[in-house]
Scaffold this motif. Structure first.
Motif, PDB file in Angstrom:
ATOM      1  N   THR A 166       0.847  -1.228   0.060  1.00  0.00           N
ATOM      2  CA  THR A 166      -0.068   0.105  -0.037  1.00  0.00           C
ATOM      3  C   THR A 166       0.858   1.113   0.023  1.00  0.00           C
ATOM      4  N   ASN A 167       0.173   2.421   0.033  1.00  0.00           N
ATOM      5  CA  ASN A 167       1.138   3.576  -0.116  1.00  0.00           C
ATOM      6  C   ASN A 167       1.442   4.306   1.351  1.00  0.00           C
ATOM      7  N   TYR A 168       1.402   3.329   2.419  1.00  0.00           N
ATOM      8  CA  TYR A 168       1.755   3.419   3.589  1.00  0.00           C
ATOM      9  C   TYR A 168       2.194   2.479   4.637  1.00  0.00           C
ATOM     10  N   GLY A 169       3.178   1.839   3.722  1.00  0.00           N
ATOM     11  CA  GLY A 169       3.759   0.651   4.560  1.00  0.00           C
ATOM     12  C   GLY A 169       4.977   0.594   4.899  1.00  0.00           C
ATOM     13  N   GLY A 170       5.930  -0.136   5.156  1.00  0.00           N
ATOM     14  CA  GLY A 170       7.206  -0.108   5.953  1.00  0.00           C
ATOM     15  C   GLY A 170       7.089   0.241   7.170  1.00  0.00           C
ATOM     16  N   ASP A 171       7.770   1.517   7.449  1.00  0.00           N
ATOM     17  CA  ASP A 171       8.183   2.006   8.665  1.00  0.00           C
ATOM     18  C   ASP A 171       6.984   2.966   9.140  1.00  0.00           C
ATOM     19  N   LYS A 173       3.963   4.440  10.767  1.00  0.00           N
ATOM     20  CA  LYS A 173       3.247   3.960  12.018  1.00  0.00           C
ATOM     21  C   LYS A 173       1.873   4.927  12.187  1.00  0.00           C
ATOM     22  N   PHE A 174       1.009   3.768  12.560  1.00  0.00           N
ATOM     23  CA  PHE A 174      -0.437   4.293  12.764  1.00  0.00           C
ATOM     24  C   PHE A 174      -1.132   3.503  13.715  1.00  0.00           C
ATOM     25  N   PRO A 175      -2.090   4.114  14.308  1.00  0.00           N
ATOM     26  CA  PRO A 175      -2.842   3.398  15.497  1.00  0.00           C
ATOM     27  C   PRO A 175      -3.953   2.427  15.124  1.00  0.00           C
ATOM     28  N   MET A 176      -3.991   1.288  15.439  1.00  0.00           N
ATOM     29  CA  MET A 176      -4.839   0.285  15.106  1.00  0.00           C
ATOM     30  C   MET A 176      -6.003  -0.127  16.238  1.00  0.00           C
ATOM     31  N   VAL A 177      -7.214  -0.598  16.010  1.00  0.00           N
ATOM     32  CA  VAL A 177      -7.886  -0.824  17.058  1.00  0.00           C
ATOM     33  C   VAL A 177      -8.990  -1.618  16.638  1.00  0.00           C
ATOM     34  N   ASP A 178      -9.654  -2.457  17.522  1.00  0.00           N
ATOM     35  CA  ASP A 178     -10.709  -3.233  17.316  1.00  0.00           C
ATOM     36  C   ASP A 178     -12.251  -2.804  17.598  1.00  0.00           C
ATOM     37  N   PRO A 179     -12.850  -3.000  16.656  1.00  0.00           N
ATOM     38  CA  PRO A 179     -14.494  -2.426  16.997  1.00  0.00           C
ATOM     39  C   PRO A 179     -15.114  -2.813  18.388  1.00  0.00           C
ATOM     40  N   LYS A 197     -15.409  16.706  23.852  1.00  0.00           N
ATOM     41  CA  LYS A 197     -15.573  17.043  22.376  1.00  0.00           C
ATOM     42  C   LYS A 197     -15.111  15.985  21.336  1.00  0.00           C
ATOM     43  N   VAL A 198     -13.550  15.524  22.052  1.00  0.00           N
ATOM     44  CA  VAL A 198     -13.129  14.546  21.013  1.00  0.00           C
ATOM     45  C   VAL A 198     -12.397  13.278  21.823  1.00  0.00           C
ATOM     46  N   VAL A 199     -12.636  12.122  21.377  1.00  0.00           N
ATOM     47  CA  VAL A 199     -11.978  11.039  22.248  1.00  0.00           C
ATOM     48  C   VAL A 199     -11.278  10.067  21.413  1.00  0.00           C
ATOM     49  N   TYR A 200      -9.922   9.972  21.408  1.00  0.00           N
ATOM     50  CA  TYR A 200      -9.196   9.271  20.652  1.00  0.00           C
ATOM     51  C   TYR A 200      -9.162   7.610  21.229  1.00  0.00           C
ATOM     52  N   ILE A 201      -9.108   6.676  20.432  1.00  0.00           N
ATOM     53  CA  ILE A 201      -9.298   5.202  20.739  1.00  0.00           C
ATOM     54  C   ILE A 201      -8.291   4.435  19.765  1.00  0.00           C
ATOM     55  N   SER A 202      -7.462   3.906  20.685  1.00  0.00           N
ATOM     56  CA  SER A 202      -6.301   2.849  19.974  1.00  0.00           C
ATOM     57  C   SER A 202      -6.360   1.625  20.815  1.00  0.00           C
ATOM     58  N   GLY A 203      -5.772   0.501  19.958  1.00  0.00           N
ATOM     59  CA  GLY A 203      -5.441  -0.514  20.599  1.00  0.00           C
ATOM     60  C   GLY A 203      -4.175  -0.664  20.675  1.00  0.00           C
ATOM     61  N   GLU A 204      -3.434  -0.162  19.474  1.00  0.00           N
ATOM     62  CA  GLU A 204      -1.981  -0.461  19.388  1.00  0.00           C
ATOM     63  C   GLU A 204      -1.443   0.436  18.322  1.00  0.00           C
ATOM     64  N   ASP A 205      -0.470   1.088  18.726  1.00  0.00           N
ATOM     65  CA  ASP A 205       0.305   2.119  17.787  1.00  0.00           C
ATOM     66  C   ASP A 205       1.603   1.377  17.281  1.00  0.00           C
ATOM     67  N   ILE A 206       1.391   0.840  16.035  1.00  0.00           N
ATOM     68  CA  ILE A 206       2.553   0.108  15.524  1.00  0.00           C
ATOM     69  C   ILE A 206       2.863   0.517  14.042  1.00  0.00           C
ATOM     70  N   THR A 207       4.191   0.125  13.515  1.00  0.00           N
ATOM     71  CA  THR A 207       4.386   0.373  12.224  1.00  0.00           C
ATOM     72  C   THR A 207       3.913  -0.876  11.340  1.00  0.00           C
ATOM     73  N   ALA A 208       3.716  -0.517   9.869  1.00  0.00           N
ATOM     74  CA  ALA A 208       3.309  -1.540   9.130  1.00  0.00           C
ATOM     75  C   ALA A 208       4.235  -2.730   9.247  1.00  0.00           C
TER      76      ALA A 208
END
Length: 292
Positions: A166-171, A173-179, A197-208
């Motif tokens: 994809t055009n965002y692979g390699g190193d 890093k982006f947060p991922m989460v389970d529904p 007003k804003v709540v961020y949710i993540s399960g894990e913040d890792i690289t591709a």
């Protein structure tokens, strides 16, 4: 409390409606499909069958509600996805105004703070602006990271090509989460009379690369690669699938925003709620999709 859940029994809606019903709330689930009625009733909720394009229907469903969970279902058939998000958000907002609901929790997205260059997420940006303009309504915008379940869209590539590209692979890093973890946070917020007003949710913040390693181990390919390709290659690859041009454009824009780090700039300024489910917990499901 009487709580209306839009979005039917999807990846977030089903665990959310189930949690709320188990907590003793009067839960109404909106779905466009009559065949979903039985499934909705089986989890202890009530079904409101109709179209979210119909404001009169929404007003009827929202009547007497203490809180609304606003989810705008993706529609890949729309010629103008951003206009679609605005239209549905305005439908929800108008129904809230008419019925006097005082609490709304929206499923938004990381990157919804940006007003350009994020593809489909621009719809979430517009929806946030529409909901935030509601007078006398306490609005919370949930901004989760990349859904683990979206990885299922890469299963065929892994199965037939042996890598992810994809055009965002390699190193990158982006947060991922389970529904399910998003649903847990949503249930907590809907039970409150007000919130952030804003709540961020993540399960894990890792690289591709880190994600590829965990997925690869689950499928018996520990050297699985998640390659970073350029926007032109991404466009060409998606074009071969027969995907509409407008959808391709939005996917490429969103991926580019992930790759440059623009999508997560505001996320990095906040402390996200961390969910229980990690990628290693989801990986066996991905493996089943690849091997199946």
């Amino acid at each position: 409390m009487k709580i209306v859940v839009t979005g039917s029994l999807g990846n977030v809606g089903k665990p959310l409606a189930t949690d709320l019903a188990n907590q003793g709330h009067d839960v109404i689930v909106i779905s466009s499909k009559e065949e979903k009625r039985k499934d909705i009733e089986q989890i202890g909720a009530k079904a409101a069958i109709g179209s979210i394009e119909d404001v009169n229907f929404l007003e009827s469903a929202f009547e007497g509600a203490n809180a609304i969970f606003a989810l705008i279902p993706p529609n890949m058939l729309e010629a103008d996805p951003r206009a679609y998000y605005k239209r549905i958000a305005n439908n929800y907002a108008n129904a809230v105004r008419k019925t006097g609901v005082k609490r709304l929790v929206q499923l938004s997205s990381v990157g919804a703070d940006l007003d350009s260059g994020t593809g489909f997420i621009l719809g979430s940006h517009d929806a946030e602006e529409i909901f935030n303009s509601l007078d006398g309504v306490s609005v919370t915008n949930l901004r989760p990271g990349y859904f683990y379940v979206n990885l299922f869209g890469l299963a065929d590539m892994v199965k037939h090509m042996g890598f992810i590209a994809t055009n965002y692979g390699g190193d990158t890093k982006f947060p991922m989460v389970d529904p399910a973890d998003i649903a847990t946070v949503a249930a907590e917020e809907l039970s409150k009379s007000g919130g952030e007003k804003v709540v961020y949710i993540s399960g894990e913040d890792i690289t591709a690369n880190e994600a590829a390693k965990k997925l690869g181990e689950a499928i018996g390919k520990p050297n699985l690669e998640w390659k970073k390709i350029d926007n032109e290659q991404m466009t060409a690859g998606l074009s071969q699938s027969g995907m509409p041009d407008v959808v391709i454009k939005n996917f490429v824009e969103m991926g580019h925003a992930i790759a440059t780090g623009a999508l997560r700039e505001d996320y990095d300024k906040h402390q996200p709620i961390i969910g229980k489910v990690k990628l290693k917990d989801f990986a066996p499901k991905f493996a089943a999709a690849v091997n199946g």
